[in-house]
Write an enzyme that holds these catalytic residues in place. Structure first.
Site, PDB file in Angstrom:
ATOM      1  N   LYS A   1      -2.883 -75.005  23.328  1.00  0.00           N
ATOM      2  CA  LYS A   1      -4.536 -74.988  23.904  1.00  0.00           C
ATOM      3  C   LYS A   1      -4.611 -73.990  22.137  1.00  0.00           C
ATOM      4  O   LYS A   1      -5.744 -74.454  22.025  1.00  0.00           O
ATOM      5  CB  LYS A   1      -4.771 -73.636  24.634  1.00  0.00           C
ATOM      6  CG  LYS A   1      -6.422 -72.733  24.354  1.00  0.00           C
ATOM      7  CD  LYS A   1      -7.077 -72.500  25.956  1.00  0.00           C
ATOM      8  CE  LYS A   1      -6.195 -70.748  25.806  1.00  0.00           C
ATOM      9  NZ  LYS A   1      -7.281 -69.839  24.333  1.00  0.00           N
ATOM     10  N   ASN A   2      -3.778 -72.832  21.897  1.00  0.00           N
ATOM     11  CA  ASN A   2      -4.109 -72.076  20.815  1.00  0.00           C
ATOM     12  C   ASN A   2      -4.011 -72.741  19.875  1.00  0.00           C
ATOM     13  O   ASN A   2      -4.568 -72.854  18.518  1.00  0.00           O
ATOM     14  CB  ASN A   2      -3.376 -71.278  20.541  1.00  0.00           C
ATOM     15  CG  ASN A   2      -4.198 -69.553  21.558  1.00  0.00           C
ATOM     16  OD1 ASN A   2      -5.269 -70.279  22.321  1.00  0.00           O
ATOM     17  ND2 ASN A   2      -3.364 -68.805  22.280  1.00  0.00           N
TER      18      ASN A   2
ATOM     19  N   ARG B   1     -11.490 -57.211  18.417  1.00  0.00           N
ATOM     20  CA  ARG B   1     -11.360 -58.068  17.765  1.00  0.00           C
ATOM     21  C   ARG B   1     -12.033 -59.136  16.564  1.00  0.00           C
ATOM     22  O   ARG B   1     -12.848 -59.369  16.885  1.00  0.00           O
ATOM     23  CB  ARG B   1     -11.298 -59.375  18.645  1.00  0.00           C
ATOM     24  CG  ARG B   1      -9.942 -59.004  19.363  1.00  0.00           C
ATOM     25  CD  ARG B   1     -10.517 -60.096  20.456  1.00  0.00           C
ATOM     26  NE  ARG B   1      -9.305 -61.231  19.684  1.00  0.00           N
ATOM     27  CZ  ARG B   1      -9.022 -62.454  21.308  1.00  0.00           C
ATOM     28  NH1 ARG B   1      -9.629 -63.058  21.810  1.00  0.00           N
ATOM     29  NH2 ARG B   1      -8.214 -63.152  20.921  1.00  0.00           N
TER      30      ARG B   1
ATOM     31  N   ASP C   1       0.823 -63.087  24.806  1.00  0.00           N
ATOM     32  CA  ASP C   1      -0.446 -63.044  25.915  1.00  0.00           C
ATOM     33  C   ASP C   1       0.545 -63.700  27.270  1.00  0.00           C
ATOM     34  O   ASP C   1      -0.061 -64.101  28.125  1.00  0.00           O
ATOM     35  CB  ASP C   1      -1.176 -64.948  24.957  1.00  0.00           C
ATOM     36  CG  ASP C   1      -2.185 -65.015  24.306  1.00  0.00           C
ATOM     37  OD1 ASP C   1      -2.536 -64.023  24.385  1.00  0.00           O
ATOM     38  OD2 ASP C   1      -2.362 -65.829  23.419  1.00  0.00           O
TER      39      ASP C   1
ATOM     40  N   ARG D   1     -10.110 -71.823  31.233  1.00  0.00           N
ATOM     41  CA  ARG D   1      -9.958 -72.175  30.464  1.00  0.00           C
ATOM     42  C   ARG D   1      -8.949 -72.399  29.614  1.00  0.00           C
ATOM     43  O   ARG D   1      -8.293 -72.967  28.142  1.00  0.00           O
ATOM     44  CB  ARG D   1     -10.523 -70.710  28.973  1.00  0.00           C
ATOM     45  CG  ARG D   1     -12.378 -70.765  29.346  1.00  0.00           C
ATOM     46  CD  ARG D   1     -11.899 -69.112  28.599  1.00  0.00           C
ATOM     47  NE  ARG D   1     -11.760 -68.737  27.832  1.00  0.00           N
ATOM     48  CZ  ARG D   1     -11.280 -67.509  27.134  1.00  0.00           C
ATOM     49  NH1 ARG D   1     -11.517 -66.386  27.363  1.00  0.00           N
ATOM     50  NH2 ARG D   1     -11.052 -68.076  25.378  1.00  0.00           N
TER      51      ARG D   1
HETATM   52  C1  UD1 Z   1      -4.629 -65.737  19.022  1.00  0.00           C
HETATM   53  C2  UD1 Z   1      -4.578 -66.028  19.777  1.00  0.00           C
HETATM   54  C3  UD1 Z   1      -4.711 -66.010  20.759  1.00  0.00           C
HETATM   55  C4  UD1 Z   1      -3.794 -64.736  20.909  1.00  0.00           C
HETATM   56  C5  UD1 Z   1      -4.063 -63.705  19.157  1.00  0.00           C
HETATM   57  C6  UD1 Z   1      -2.158 -62.800  18.923  1.00  0.00           C
HETATM   58  C7  UD1 Z   1      -5.672 -68.544  19.424  1.00  0.00           C
HETATM   59  C8  UD1 Z   1      -7.132 -69.377  19.604  1.00  0.00           C
HETATM   60  N1  UD1 Z   1      -6.081 -67.347  20.048  1.00  0.00           N
HETATM   61  O1  UD1 Z   1      -6.110 -64.851  18.746  1.00  0.00           O
HETATM   62  O2  UD1 Z   1      -4.334 -66.549  22.568  1.00  0.00           O
HETATM   63  O3  UD1 Z   1      -3.562 -63.389  21.902  1.00  0.00           O
HETATM   64  O4  UD1 Z   1      -3.586 -64.527  18.374  1.00  0.00           O
HETATM   65  O5  UD1 Z   1      -0.986 -63.183  19.400  1.00  0.00           O
HETATM   66  O6  UD1 Z   1      -4.968 -69.350  18.791  1.00  0.00           O
HETATM   67  N2  UD1 Z   1      -7.645 -58.500  13.815  1.00  0.00           N
HETATM   68  C9  UD1 Z   1      -8.177 -57.416  12.628  1.00  0.00           C
HETATM   69  N3  UD1 Z   1      -9.414 -58.367  12.372  1.00  0.00           N
HETATM   70  C10 UD1 Z   1      -9.234 -59.158  11.934  1.00  0.00           C
HETATM   71  C11 UD1 Z   1      -8.581 -60.269  12.503  1.00  0.00           C
HETATM   72  C12 UD1 Z   1      -8.351 -59.842  13.676  1.00  0.00           C
HETATM   73  O7  UD1 Z   1      -8.057 -56.355  13.251  1.00  0.00           O
HETATM   74  O8  UD1 Z   1     -10.490 -60.183  10.758  1.00  0.00           O
HETATM   75  C13 UD1 Z   1      -6.408 -57.802  15.244  1.00  0.00           C
HETATM   76  C14 UD1 Z   1      -7.359 -58.257  16.231  1.00  0.00           C
HETATM   77  O9  UD1 Z   1      -8.193 -57.781  16.765  1.00  0.00           O
HETATM   78  C15 UD1 Z   1      -6.230 -57.815  17.700  1.00  0.00           C
HETATM   79  C16 UD1 Z   1      -5.265 -58.372  16.171  1.00  0.00           C
HETATM   80  O10 UD1 Z   1      -5.775 -58.498  15.282  1.00  0.00           O
HETATM   81  O11 UD1 Z   1      -6.224 -57.202  17.525  1.00  0.00           O
HETATM   82  C17 UD1 Z   1      -4.619 -60.650  16.872  1.00  0.00           C
HETATM   83  O12 UD1 Z   1      -5.446 -60.976  16.290  1.00  0.00           O
HETATM   84  P1  UD1 Z   1      -5.244 -61.913  15.528  1.00  0.00           P
HETATM   85  O13 UD1 Z   1      -3.732 -62.802  15.628  1.00  0.00           O
HETATM   86  O14 UD1 Z   1      -5.959 -62.289  14.846  1.00  0.00           O
HETATM   87  O15 UD1 Z   1      -5.431 -62.939  16.794  1.00  0.00           O
HETATM   88  P2  UD1 Z   1      -6.834 -64.505  17.427  1.00  0.00           P
HETATM   89  O16 UD1 Z   1      -6.499 -65.229  16.098  1.00  0.00           O
HETATM   90  O17 UD1 Z   1      -8.309 -63.927  17.442  1.00  0.00           O
END
Ligand code: UD1
Length: 422
Positions: free
Chosen positions: A22-23, A123, A308, A400
């Site tokens: 999915k991701n 997030r 995850d 989902r």
């Molecule tokens: C992706 C995955 C999700 C997984 C996560 C961590 C997808 C669609 N989703 O989510 O299933 O749980 O990676 O492995 O691929 N953060 C910030 N600022 C930002 C972006 C992120 O502070 O601009 C923080 C988030 O709040 C969170 C952490 O970084 O605490 C990890 O987020 P991130 O690695 O960005 O996850 P996603 O890409 O949203």
């Protein structure tokens, strides 16, 4: 709204096919926005999140068709008609923000709604914004939308992410493919889904090196062309079904599974008394003897233990011998499954980002509520090991991220059915 009813009925035996990730699919699909030529993705999972991304891309002017019962997605973004990702779509799924980088690169402008609060934590998007600003974008927040523009086009730069965010890495790499000059992204995320994205972008003509390491170098090109790409195996679905024989007993082969996708997770299973063996067709998983042993887990960025799979691991630890500590370091509010597991007789204490689980000999079936995607599946796994009936409601979360969960678990002998909620 449907519910799933699981009745623990002993050891499982057989094979479970693992779908495309999915991701990975959710980041490969927006790559269509980078090119006028078609992008075809094979081995796509059939999930509601994929439908949401399709709707979003269509709202921007992409054409999308789904072939082979949804396993093949064909996308074409010859003429984009909009550069606005609307709140009504983005609010359903945070991964919608992955259209920001590609749209900015192709059109020089993008308006993307902020995803809003998510059940598992704040997030924010600051890492995406600072990285794209480093490439020359001007971004401001107005009325809940990020308004981004790069009037003279994006320009390559050296940028270090404060944290190795998966989404920020994906957005930046996609944007940099069409930027002028060289981009060096440091402290990049190393997840297999990013490696898969880079492989696809390379087929489209992008010049990228270093995927899978923490420094990715992208040499911008003038245009990208079409490609066909198979989506990598879903390591989270894989890990989830690896827990099934661990918690219920028996032996299950996860077809298409590879150890390199779940190394740190498989090591924890091994320490808990669950054998994992790579075969020619997948990963064979079996509980060795009696109850599993408690093991401590700390979630980390790849190649560490994936956040995850934390909820699923907690379900397993609920029935382990001894006491396990689970530290969640990626998301600040990701223990919502704990009170639901407690309703099934689990002994769990949560303090901030840490949960302590004292294993009990047998869980007991109970009505429980799915609170997010991975939490929902952890309740189903717990149900496989519980005495009596577990009814998991609000299973739309499950749709989902897991295709055919009922059929897949039935295939290995589980007693599970989906029913309409009154
Ligand atoms: C992706 C995955 C999700 C997984 C996560 C961590 C997808 C669609 N989703 O989510 O299933 O749980 O990676 O492995 O691929 N953060 C910030 N600022 C930002 C972006 C992120 O502070 O601009 C923080 C988030 O709040 C969170 C952490 O970084 O605490 C990890 O987020 P991130 O690695 O960005 O996850 P996603 O890409 O949203």
């Amino acid at each position: 709204m449907d519910s799933i009813i699981v009745t623990g009925n002993g050891p499982l035996q057989g094979q479970i096919p693992i779908a495309g990730a999915k991701n990975a699919c959710l980041t490969l699909m927006p790559a269509t926005l980078l090119s006028e030529e078609p992008l075809t993705l094979t081995n796509a999972p059939r999930l509601s999140d994929i439908k949401t991304m399709t709707t979003l891309l269509q709202s921007l002017g992409s054409e999308a068709s789904s072939l082979q019962d949804g396993k093949v997605i064909s996308l074409s973004s010859h003429d984009l008609t909009s550069h606005t990702a609307d709140y009504e779509i983005v609010r359903k799924m945070r991964a919608s923000n992955l259209v920001l980088g590609p749209m900015l690169a192709r059109l020089g402008q993008a308006v993307v709604s902020l995803p809003g609060g998510c059940a598992i934590g704040a997030r924010p998007m600051d890492l995406h914004i600072t990285a794209l600003e480093a490439l020359g974008a001007e971004i401001e927040l107005k009325d809940g939308y990020l308004h981004a523009k790069a009037p003279g086009g994006l320009k390559g730069a050296v940028h270090e992410l404060r944290f190795a965010s998966v989404g920020a890495t994906e957005n930046t790499v996609m944007a940099a493919t069409l930027a002028k000059g060289t981009t060096v992204l440091k402290n990049a995320a190393r997840e297999p889904e990013i490696v898969d994205l880079v492989r696809c972008l390379r087929k489209m003509g992008a010049q990228i090196e270093g995927e899978g390491s923490s420094t990715i170098t992208i040499e911008g090109v003038d245009r990208l062309h079409g490609a066909t790409h198979p989506v990598v195996t879903d390591r989270i679905e894989l890990g989830t079904y690896m827990i099934a024989p661990a918690i219920a007993g028996g032996e299950v082969e996860c077809l298409g599974g590879k150890l390199e996708l779940v190394q740190s997770f498989a090591e924890k299973l091994d320490a808990a008394g669950v054998s994992v063996e790579e075969t020619d067709t997948g990963l064979k998983v079996a509980r060795r003897n009696g109850r599993v042993q408690a093991v401590d887990v700390k979630t980390e960025v790849f190649p560490g233990f994936p956040t995850d799979l934390q909820a699923q691991m907690m379900a397993l630890m609920c029935t382990a011998e001894g006491e396990a500590t689970l530290d969640e370091t990626i998301f600040e509010n990701r223990f919502m499954h704990a009170p639901e597991l407690t309703r099934m007789g689990a002994d769990i204490e949560v303090h901030g980002g840490q949960a302590r689980v004292r294993g009990v000999e047998r869980l007991k079936g109970a009505p429980v509520m799915a609170t997010d995607l991975r939490a929902s599946v952890s309740l189903i796994l717990a149900g496989l090991a519980a005495e009596g009936e577990t009814r998991v409601s609000r299973v739309y979360h499950l749709d989902r991220g897991y295709e055919n969960v009922v059929a897949k678990l039935r295939g290995v002998g589980a007693q599970i059915e989906r029913v309409k909620e009154e």
